[in-house]
Design an enzyme around this catalytic site. Structure first.
Site, PDB file in Angstrom:
ATOM      1  N   SER A 254       0.846  -1.184   0.000  1.00 23.68           N
ATOM      2  CA  SER A 254       0.000   0.000   0.000  1.00 23.68           C
ATOM      3  C   SER A 254       0.885   1.238   0.000  1.00 23.68           C
ATOM      4  CB  SER A 254      -0.895   0.006   1.238  1.00 23.68           C
ATOM      5  OG  SER A 254      -0.099   0.319   2.360  1.00 23.68           O
ATOM      6  N   LYS A 255       0.224   2.381   0.027  1.00 24.48           N
ATOM      7  CA  LYS A 255       0.982   3.638  -0.041  1.00 24.48           C
ATOM      8  C   LYS A 255       2.020   3.753   1.073  1.00 24.48           C
ATOM      9  CE  LYS A 255      -2.229   6.343  -2.680  1.00 24.48           C
ATOM     10  NZ  LYS A 255      -3.652   6.512  -2.498  1.00 24.48           N
TER      11      LYS A 255
END
Ligand code: GLU
Length: 487
Positions: A254-255
């Site tokens: 994820s980010k």
């Protein structure tokens, strides 16, 4: 005759193009190219609120940049078009009518509030929420009543009871689901728009897809899709679900783990051949120890048999290592082009200056190219070329200039530099060497102090490259400046 392999990449254009999507596209492309088959690019834009043309353009642009071309699909056309789901709505209706007529689907008039109450009640009882079948057996009169009350029906697929849905997944082996866990699911929403699980089946069947290769997160959708294939009498494709991509901490990528979109890597100055090489190794393992692969080698060696079941770990250090390899092979002109926006953002050049000083900038990039992993990192290495008014990076650096031999070394260096006919790396190298010889001092008393006097730093690009690039005058000024700062 062996059946032609037809694979597809079917992104939903709902945001930045994720690295995981690029990997799915790549695996499909490699399979198509390896077997002489076809790759179809289909846009799954039935989520009207979240889909955008801008995102679709980004996806196509990123695929082209990666060198992933498609044989049929949006933009290029083909015999199974249109290739954008919102342009196929009429086609879907025909099949929906057939499912309704056969009793394999039914109209559901439940409101969102009713469905929510049902979900909550099941949840409270500790059951997995699923549709209880309230509208599964409505009479025509009852349906008419709902319609008259202004309710618009969704269409639900009637899931057969007590069925084991078993299929052989090309990556995960035999997978089985119990139909009783599924519950009749919506295939067309009340606004007439089909949902993913339905449209995907119609499209894959009508586009004669032979292999559905996609991310593991769709594995639990597959039993629903298989039921639809069966209900419509379509041949089923082979399925292969490739593993999730995890961050180094083994949680879903994820980010938090850094850049996740292809666009981000592109703008940091990663090269497409490196991204392709890296993505290929995210889940696929070649036979030997080799890690650097050209596209041609990937096409030759790729096989679904060697796509692993266990999750792939996104190792940024490995990507950087691979990219550094391709950066070293790239032309400094290209690396400069990729680095320029970053050099501008850091204030080293303006657009105007970049054009004027291009030749010099190319040489600067060439001098640092071997030290970087991706083009944006050029910025971290070029201060020595731009900044004449530097500080010593540490007391230790300044100390190298306090040695009693330094005045002799510096004046010899100044003299020889001034006398050099051509300022080029070979000549500079010879000057430095001749000083050690003539003054009978070790290299340590020459190379490090000269570097510190010229840059304030103890490490950096090759001195013989730095000096011709800053030029005689600036070099001499810098030495005077450094010595004056010693106090
Ligand atoms: N549109 C789906 C997605 O982007 C495609 C899934 C599939 O390949 O079936 O996740």
């Amino acid at each position: 005759m062996v059946q032609e392999i037809r694979v597809r990449f079917a992104p939903s254009p709902t945001g930045p193009f994720h690295i995981g999507g690029a990997r799915s596209a790549l695996f499909n492309w490699l399979l198509a190219r390896k077997t002489g088959g076809k790759l179809i690019l289909r846009i799954e834009d039935t989520d009207l609120e979240r889909s955008s043309r801008e995102s679709e353009e980004n996806i196509k642009e990123a695929l082209r940049w990666l060198g992933i071309n498609w044989d049929e699909g949006i933009d290029v056309g083909g015999p199974c078009g249109p290739y954008r789901q919102t342009e196929r709505l009429g086609l879907y209706q025909e099949y929906t009518r057939r499912l309704l007529a056969d009793g394999k689907a039914y109209e559901c008039f439940c409101t969102e509030a009713e469905l929510e109450a049902e979900r909550q009640a099941m949840f409270d009882k500790g059951e997995t929420p699923r549709y209880g079948g309230r509208c599964a057996r409505l009479t025509e009169a009852e349906r008419e009543e709902f319609r008259a009350a202004g309710r618009k029906p969704a269409i639900r697929f009637r899931v057969p009871e007590n069925r084991q849905i078993v299929f052989h997944d090309l990556v995960r082996g035999t997978v089985a689901f119990d139909s009783n866990g599924i519950g009749d699911f919506v295939i067309v929403k009340s606004d007439g728009i089909p949902v993913y699980n339905y449209a995907v089946v119609l499209d894959d069947a009508l586009m004669r897809i032979t292999h559905v290769i996609r991310a593991e997160e769709h594995l639990s959708n597959t039993p629903r899709q298989i039921l639809i294939y069966e209900a419509l009498g379509f041949d089923k494709p082979e399925f292969g679900h490739i593993s999730l991509i995890l961050g180094k901490d083994r949680t879903k990528m994820s980010k938090r783990h850094g850049a996740t979109s292809v666009e981000q890597y592109r703008s940091l100055g990663y090269l497409p051949e490196a991204i392709v090489n890296f993505l290929a190794l995210l889940g696929w393992s070649p036979e030997g120890e080799q890690e650097l692969f050209s596209v041609v080698e990937l096409i030759r060696q790729f096989s679904l048999e060697r796509v692993a079941k266990n999750p792939a770990v996104f190792d940024i250090d490995k990507l950087n290592w691979i990219n550094a390899h391709y950066i070293r092979k790239a032309s400094p002109e290209l690396v400069l082009d990729l680095a320029l926006p970053h050099l501008q953002a850091a204030g080293y050049v303006t657009e105007h200056l970049a054009a004027e000083k291009r030749e010099w900038l190319v040489k600067v990039v060439a001098a640092v190219q071997e030290y970087i992993s991706y083009a944006a990192q050029v910025v971290d290495h070029v201060d020595v070329f731009f900044n004449d008014r530097f500080e010593f990076e540490s007391p230790e650096a300044a100390e190298t200039l306090r040695d009693p031999d330094i005045p002799r070394v510096m004046s010899a260096f100044r003299e020889k530099l001034a006398a050099l006919p051509d300022l080029e790396p070979g000549g500079v190298q010879a000057v430095l060497k001749s000083i050690t010889k003539e003054l009978k001092v070790g290299g340590k008393k020459v190379y490090m102090p000269v570097r510190v006097a010229l840059t304030g730093r103890m490490h950096g690009p090759d001195l013989a490259n730095i000096i011709p690039l800053i030029g005689r005058e600036r070099a001499l000024e810098r030495i005077a400046y450094s010595l004056s700062k010693l106090g």
